[in-house]
Design an enzyme around this catalytic site. Structure first.
Site, short mmCIF file in Angstrom:
data_model
loop_
_atom_site.label_atom_id
_atom_site.label_comp_id
_atom_site.label_asym_id
_atom_site.label_seq_id
_atom_site.Cartn_x
_atom_site.Cartn_y
_atom_site.Cartn_z
N ASP A 1 -5.40 54.89 29.95
CA ASP A 1 -5.67 53.77 29.04
C ASP A 1 -4.70 53.62 27.89
O ASP A 1 -4.96 52.84 26.96
CB ASP A 1 -7.10 53.88 28.50
CG ASP A 1 -7.31 55.16 27.70
OD1 ASP A 1 -6.56 56.14 27.91
OD2 ASP A 1 -8.24 55.20 26.87
N GLU A 2 -3.58 54.31 27.90
CA GLU A 2 -2.62 54.12 26.82
C GLU A 2 -1.22 54.44 27.29
O GLU A 2 -1.02 55.23 28.22
CB GLU A 2 -2.98 54.97 25.59
CG GLU A 2 -2.97 56.46 25.85
CD GLU A 2 -3.21 57.27 24.58
OE1 GLU A 2 -2.63 56.92 23.52
OE2 GLU A 2 -3.95 58.25 24.65
N ASP B 1 -3.03 50.73 23.44
CA ASP B 1 -4.20 51.57 23.70
C ASP B 1 -5.40 50.67 24.01
O ASP B 1 -5.75 49.80 23.20
CB ASP B 1 -4.48 52.44 22.47
CG ASP B 1 -5.43 53.59 22.77
OD1 ASP B 1 -5.83 53.75 23.95
OD2 ASP B 1 -5.77 54.32 21.83
#
Length: 408
Positions: free
Chosen positions: A123-124, A30
């Site tokens: 983003d993860e 993350d």
């Protein structure tokens, strides 16, 4: 340089969970305050200060640095409230093209380690590294390698959770934030979970938390030691069984390699309602440029253009048009969105938001393209490619249509 010194145990575990990552081949990676971290690449002078990324006072917070979060600012919070909580924060406008570009780079780092990557957002992602252990070392070592490469190649930090299941890996990455790595050994999964509040369990929202509270259940350990029949009676069959399984660390979900996004789009909430069609045409061009740039960054093209319009009374409508062939060209997407808007014949209706979305995505390298008799050797697709190269070198927005120059 190794970042092993940043590997941290869970503070609530009383001194450490241990380093045994045997069988812990599920990683959750993350990015830390992703949008804000990307903006700080443009503004390194703001490092260590409270920064909020978002729109005007009528918009919402997209991201905030940890310095701003200490004041209670968080994503999805109305911007007006965020400004009141942290008046000293610097507010930056988002640059979605940068987020897409850096996200694509991060995902390339992941896929260089393992093909089994399941992105959850820009983003993860979850990674199954079982096939990479022999080549790259232990899961912990792989997590360290990923963090080093993301920092070196993209200039931002990320946190990594290492565990035997997806659910626990995601909890571990949250416990490692910011800029850390946390391993939950398989043998320590249940003790790790039982120390957590019920809200940590996947699927426990506000209403479920209230129902658990009425049953006198405040921790994961409370749920685990409650008879299954009681949970089912109080929460329902599906929820009761689901939470009971998670409370004992049982999560059968596998990491599934991603399929391409079904759509890519951008939208804009105006600081005040607008009724000037010329202004809307400019915003549609801006949104089309942003959407097309994201599509090209991900190597996809779409066949359906969707227009979204929200009126001052919050009524929202959409209109779409399917093209003869897929496109990632700004000019074509904008022309279609503009035609859809003009076809509404709104007659100066006051608008709060407009959006442009591209659907029916496929790999742009393999998407068929109809040749046109007498077509020029170089066209708008080549122009967009030149813009992308200039933006990569000089920054997003360094080259843009003349219509978008000057004050908004």
């Amino acid at each position: 340089m190794s970042r092993r010194q940043l590997v941290r145990p869970d503070p609530s575990s009383g001194g450490g969970l241990g380093d045994d990552d045997t069988g812990c081949t599920v990683l959750h990676v993350d990015m830390d305050a992703f949008y804000a971290s990307v903006e700080l690449l443009r503004r390194p002078d703001l490092l260590g200060t409270p920064v909020i990324v978002g729109g005007g006072d009528r918009g919402v917070v997209l991201s905030a640095t940890y310095e701003a979060r200490r004041y209670g600012v968080h994503a999805a919070m109305p911007m007006a409230r965020a400004r009141r909580l942290c008046p000293a924060a610097t507010v930056l406008a988002p640059h979605h093209e940068d987020y897409s570009r850096i996200s694509a780079g991060v995902m390339e780092v992941f896929r260089a380690v393992t093909p089994v990557v399941e992105p959850l957002s820009l983003d993860e992602a979850f990674l199954d590294v079982s096939g990479a252990v022999r080549r790259l070392g232990s899961p912990t070592r792989i997590g360290e390698l990923l963090r080093d490469r993301v920092a070196d190649e993209q200039g931002i930090t990320c946190s990594v959770g290492v565990a035997s299941t997806k659910f626990v890996a995601k909890l571990a990455s949250g416990g490692a934030k910011p800029d850390g790595l946390l391993v939950v050994p398989h043998a320590q999964t249940v003790p790790f979970l039982h120390a957590l509040p019920v809200a940590a369990l996947w699927g426990v929202g506000e209403r479920t938390a209230e129902a658990l509270g009425r049953l006198g259940l405040g921790t994961v350990a409370d749920i685990a030691h409650t008879p299954l029949a009681t949970l089912v009676r109080g929460l329902g069959e599906s929820t009761g069984r689901h939470l009971h399984a998670l409370a004992w660390g049982r999560d059968e979900r596998r990491v599934v390699a991603s399929v391409p996004e079904r759509s890519i789009g951008s939208e804009e909430t105006f600081p005040r309602d607008v009724d000037d069609p010329r202004f809307v045409h400019r915003e549609l061009l801006r949104l089309a440029e942003r959407t097309a740039s994201r599509a090209r960054a991900q190597g996809v093209a779409g066949r359906t253009v969707v227009l979204k319009v929200r009126f001052a009374d919050f009524t929202t409508i959409t209109r779409s048009r399917t093209l003869r062939e897929r496109t990632d060209v700004t000019r074509e997407i904008h022309a279609t969105a503009r035609d859809l808007f003009d076809g509404l014949a709104l007659e100066r209706a006051r608008l709060r938001l407009v959006g442009v979305r591209l659907e029916g995505l496929a790999d742009s390298a393999t998407a068929p393209r109809q040749l046109v008799l007498g077509e020029r050797a170089h066209g708008w697709r080549d122009a967009d490619g030149a813009v992308d190269r200039a933006s990569a070198r000089f920054g997003a927005g360094s080259v843009r249509p003349a219509t978008l120059l000057g004050p908004r």
